[in-house]
Design a protein around this motif. Structure first.
Motif, mmCIF file in Angstrom:
data_model
loop_
_atom_site.group_PDB
_atom_site.id
_atom_site.type_symbol
_atom_site.label_atom_id
_atom_site.label_comp_id
_atom_site.label_asym_id
_atom_site.label_seq_id
_atom_site.Cartn_x
_atom_site.Cartn_y
_atom_site.Cartn_z
ATOM 1 N N LYS A 183 0.804 -1.229 0.000
ATOM 2 C CA LYS A 183 0.000 0.000 0.000
ATOM 3 C C LYS A 183 0.837 1.280 0.000
ATOM 4 N N GLU A 184 2.154 1.200 0.103
ATOM 5 C CA GLU A 184 2.979 2.417 0.110
ATOM 6 C C GLU A 184 3.164 2.969 -1.296
ATOM 7 N N ILE A 185 3.220 4.288 -1.379
ATOM 8 C CA ILE A 185 3.504 4.971 -2.639
ATOM 9 C C ILE A 185 4.844 5.674 -2.503
ATOM 10 N N LEU A 186 5.780 5.298 -3.347
ATOM 11 C CA LEU A 186 7.103 5.921 -3.380
ATOM 12 C C LEU A 186 7.180 6.852 -4.574
ATOM 13 N N TRP A 191 -4.812 13.251 -6.851
ATOM 14 C CA TRP A 191 -5.475 12.709 -5.671
ATOM 15 C C TRP A 191 -6.420 11.569 -6.024
ATOM 16 N N ARG A 193 -4.072 8.610 -6.355
ATOM 17 C CA ARG A 193 -3.644 8.146 -5.036
ATOM 18 C C ARG A 193 -4.758 7.359 -4.337
ATOM 19 N N LYS A 204 -4.688 3.399 -3.183
ATOM 20 C CA LYS A 204 -4.905 3.018 -1.789
ATOM 21 C C LYS A 204 -6.070 2.030 -1.670
ATOM 22 N N PRO A 255 1.159 -1.540 -3.720
ATOM 23 C CA PRO A 255 2.264 -0.588 -3.662
ATOM 24 C C PRO A 255 2.525 0.013 -5.038
ATOM 25 N N GLY A 315 3.188 11.295 -2.103
ATOM 26 C CA GLY A 315 3.958 10.133 -1.685
ATOM 27 C C GLY A 315 3.904 9.834 -0.200
ATOM 28 N N ASP A 316 3.951 8.537 0.137
ATOM 29 C CA ASP A 316 4.217 8.122 1.514
ATOM 30 C C ASP A 316 5.706 8.256 1.801
ATOM 31 N N LYS A 317 6.506 8.034 0.752
ATOM 32 C CA LYS A 317 7.953 8.251 0.808
ATOM 33 C C LYS A 317 8.363 9.029 -0.432
ATOM 34 N N PRO A 363 9.955 10.121 4.470
ATOM 35 C CA PRO A 363 8.629 10.729 4.294
ATOM 36 C C PRO A 363 8.757 12.155 3.761
#
Length: 338
Positions: free
Chosen positions: A27-30, A167, A170, A174, A179, A194-196, A210
């Motif tokens: 689930k992370e977005i880089l 958005w 994103r 999610k 990911p 981004g999450d990161k 972050p």
């Protein structure tokens, strides 16, 4: 999740990605950002299996690729979203999204999520750029990828479309619980979505953290400049007090490297306040109206020039003397002069 370890990629004798390592949880977005030619898109192509790697390892839950063990792109279960949409012009929206699927069920779901249900029987040439990009994303998610790669998906769109669409993308990622690695040249996009954020330079990862951390505590001057307007003021560092003394007075700082006596203090334009003052330490060189704000260039008595962002209601004239002060209570950042 995906884990990249000591990844290097060459174009002939030229190393374009140098010993890159990072991991990405479910689930992370880089967001990967950096100047043109820094290796952003090359990294995506290598992860997708479209480029050979010189050394290192790309590991997913169901496969591992190395320089000696290539995994074909179709076996990596990846989805890719490009800036040029890559839609079939002769197929309708629903046919594009459900291409090679046994039913339209998943396609119908993602078209509904992305607000495209009313366009499912329309051909791509009848859609706007933003709608085409949402169709491309719906097609990717309908095929249930284990990882989504996005290569500057919004770069060909008008500025007015970008904020809302970023958005939507994103939110859809999610909801899919997948990911994603998103390459962009837009710093605002990277920081907001981004999450990161991974900041690249010459194929090397300068900082991975972050968004708030990358912006407020950049590891070096390159990252500071790349992620926003950055002023640097010369000062003297006191290790006993943990402060830098400059023409702006004493400033408490984050200590993130072995600082020498003479340093440069990072101050963002929004961390400064201006006030008309005939006995001030600066003078206005120019001002630029930005809508909600106004950007001023101020020259200090030392000859240093600072950008200051203030409310658009502040009216100061070119050549006018001003006082200038740091307005933030947060710790600042300092770097050795090199």
């Amino acid at each position: 999740m995906i884990e990249v370890t000591n990844l290097s990629i060459n174009y002939g004798d030229n190393t374009v990605v140098d010993n890159l390592s990072f991991s990405l949880a479910q689930k992370e977005i880089l967001m990967l950002v950096g100047p043109t030619g820094c290796g952003k898109s090359t990294i995506l192509k290598a992860i997708a299996g479209l480029l050979p790697i010189e050394s290192g390892e790309i590991k997913h839950q169901s496969w591992t690729a190395t320089a000696k063990k290539h995994v074909a792109p179709e076996k990596r279960k990846l989805g890719m979203v490009f800036q040029d949409f890559a839609l079939f012009p002769h197929l309708t929206v629903i046919e594009n999204v459900s291409f090679r699927l046994k039913s339209h069920e998943k396609a119908e779901h993602w078209l509904a999520v992305l607000g495209l249900s009313n366009f499912k029987h329309v051909k791509p040439n009848q859609l706007s750029g933003g709608q085409k990009q949402r169709v491309a994303l719906a097609r990717t998610l309908a095929h249930e990828p284990a990882l989504v790669l996005l290569d500057e998906p919004l770069s060909s769109l008008d500025a007015a479309l970008k904020d809302e669409l970023r958005w939507q993308i994103r939110s859809a990622l999610k909801e899919a619980g997948v990911p994603a690695i998103w390459v962009t040249h837009d710093q605002e996009e990277a920081l907001s979505i981004g999450d990161k954020v991974g900041v690249l330079l010459n194929g090397k990862l300068e900082q991975l953290a972050p968004p708030h951390e990358c912006y407020t505590t950049p590891v070096n001057k390159f990252v500071a400049r790349f992620l926003g307007d950055a002023n640097f003021i010369q000062g003297e560092y006191s290790s006993t007090e943990g402060v830098v003394t400059s023409i702006m007075g004493k400033s408490v700082i984050h200590i993130h490297e072995n600082l020498e006596d003479n340093v440069e203090l990072l101050v963002r334009p929004e961390d400064l306040n201006l006030q008309a003052n005939d006995k001030g330490i600066g003078k206005i060189i120019w001002s630029r109206y930005e809508g909600k704000s106004r950007l001023f260039l101020v020259e200090l008595a030392t000859g240093e020039q600072l950008r200051v962002r203030e409310s658009n209601t502040l009216q100061l004239q070119t050549g006018q003397s001003v006082s200038i002060a740091i307005n933030t209570a947060s710790k600042l950042n300092a770097y050795n002069i090199r």
